[in-house]
Design an enzyme around this catalytic site. Structure first.
Site, short mmCIF file in Angstrom:
data_model
loop_
_atom_site.label_atom_id
_atom_site.label_comp_id
_atom_site.label_asym_id
_atom_site.label_seq_id
_atom_site.Cartn_x
_atom_site.Cartn_y
_atom_site.Cartn_z
N GLN A 78 0.83 -1.20 0.00
CA GLN A 78 0.00 0.00 0.00
C GLN A 78 0.87 1.26 0.00
O GLN A 78 1.21 1.80 1.05
CB GLN A 78 -0.95 0.01 1.20
CG GLN A 78 -1.98 1.10 1.07
CD GLN A 78 -3.13 0.94 2.03
OE1 GLN A 78 -3.28 -0.06 2.71
NE2 GLN A 78 -3.96 1.95 2.07
N PHE A 79 1.20 1.73 -1.20
CA PHE A 79 2.05 2.90 -1.33
C PHE A 79 1.41 4.15 -0.75
O PHE A 79 2.10 5.10 -0.38
CB PHE A 79 2.45 3.13 -2.80
CG PHE A 79 1.34 3.69 -3.65
CD1 PHE A 79 1.24 5.06 -3.86
CD2 PHE A 79 0.42 2.85 -4.26
CE1 PHE A 79 0.23 5.58 -4.65
CE2 PHE A 79 -0.59 3.36 -5.05
CZ PHE A 79 -0.69 4.73 -5.25
N THR A 80 0.09 4.16 -0.62
CA THR A 80 -0.60 5.36 -0.11
C THR A 80 -0.28 5.64 1.35
O THR A 80 -0.60 6.72 1.86
CB THR A 80 -2.13 5.26 -0.30
OG1 THR A 80 -2.61 4.11 0.40
CG2 THR A 80 -2.49 5.16 -1.78
#
Length: 148
Positions: A78-80
């Site tokens: 989850q890069f967010t």
């Protein structure tokens, strides 16, 4: 690296309606990888997560780890988690590692958990995933390698 860990009774991840990974009791780990992360950060998180004692013992105390409850991990990239929201209303993700850096570290994280004896299920890196879970507690822990 930043990990959001949720204690769950069960969880699964689907892509385009197909279940790619599912677990019973354990953790959903949302894993964000920073552009400057390394295998040292992977090792730190694997150790902390595999030994984290947040499952209840016979006295109702959070005293058991994943192995003690035969738990698993549903690992979701989850890069967010590295969103920068300081300016404007559209988050910037420039501090999140690019796939050429993130994918090997994400894979090393999952392999590290497996080597520690923890069964791991995953989604698909970079895909639009639907994650379903039954939160247990709820217990949610945030680990950040910058804080170690």
């Amino acid at each position: 690296m930043r990990a959001v860990i949720q204690r769950v009774k069960e969880a699964n991840v689907t892509v385009d309606g197909t279940v790619l990974g599912a677990i019973g009791v354990g953790f959903v780990v949302l894993l964000g990888i920073h552009e400057q992360d390394s295998l040292t950060d992977v090792d730190y998180l694997v150790r902390k997560i595999s030994l984290m004692r947040v499952f209840e013992d016979e006295d109702g105390k959070m005293n058991r780890d994943l192995a003690a409850v035969a738990g698993s991990v549903l690992s979701i990239s989850q890069f967010t988690l590295y969103a920068d929201t300081k300016k404007g209303n559209r988050p910037s993700f420039v501090k999140a590692a690019r796939p050429d850096v993130a994918i090997p570290l994400y894979n090393a994280f999952n392999e590290g958990l497996i080597k520690a004896g923890i069964p791991v299920a995953t989604g698909e890196f970079g895909a639009n995933m639907a994650v379903s879970l039954v939160n247990d507690g709820p217990v949610t822990i945030i680990l950040d390698t910058l804080d170690k």
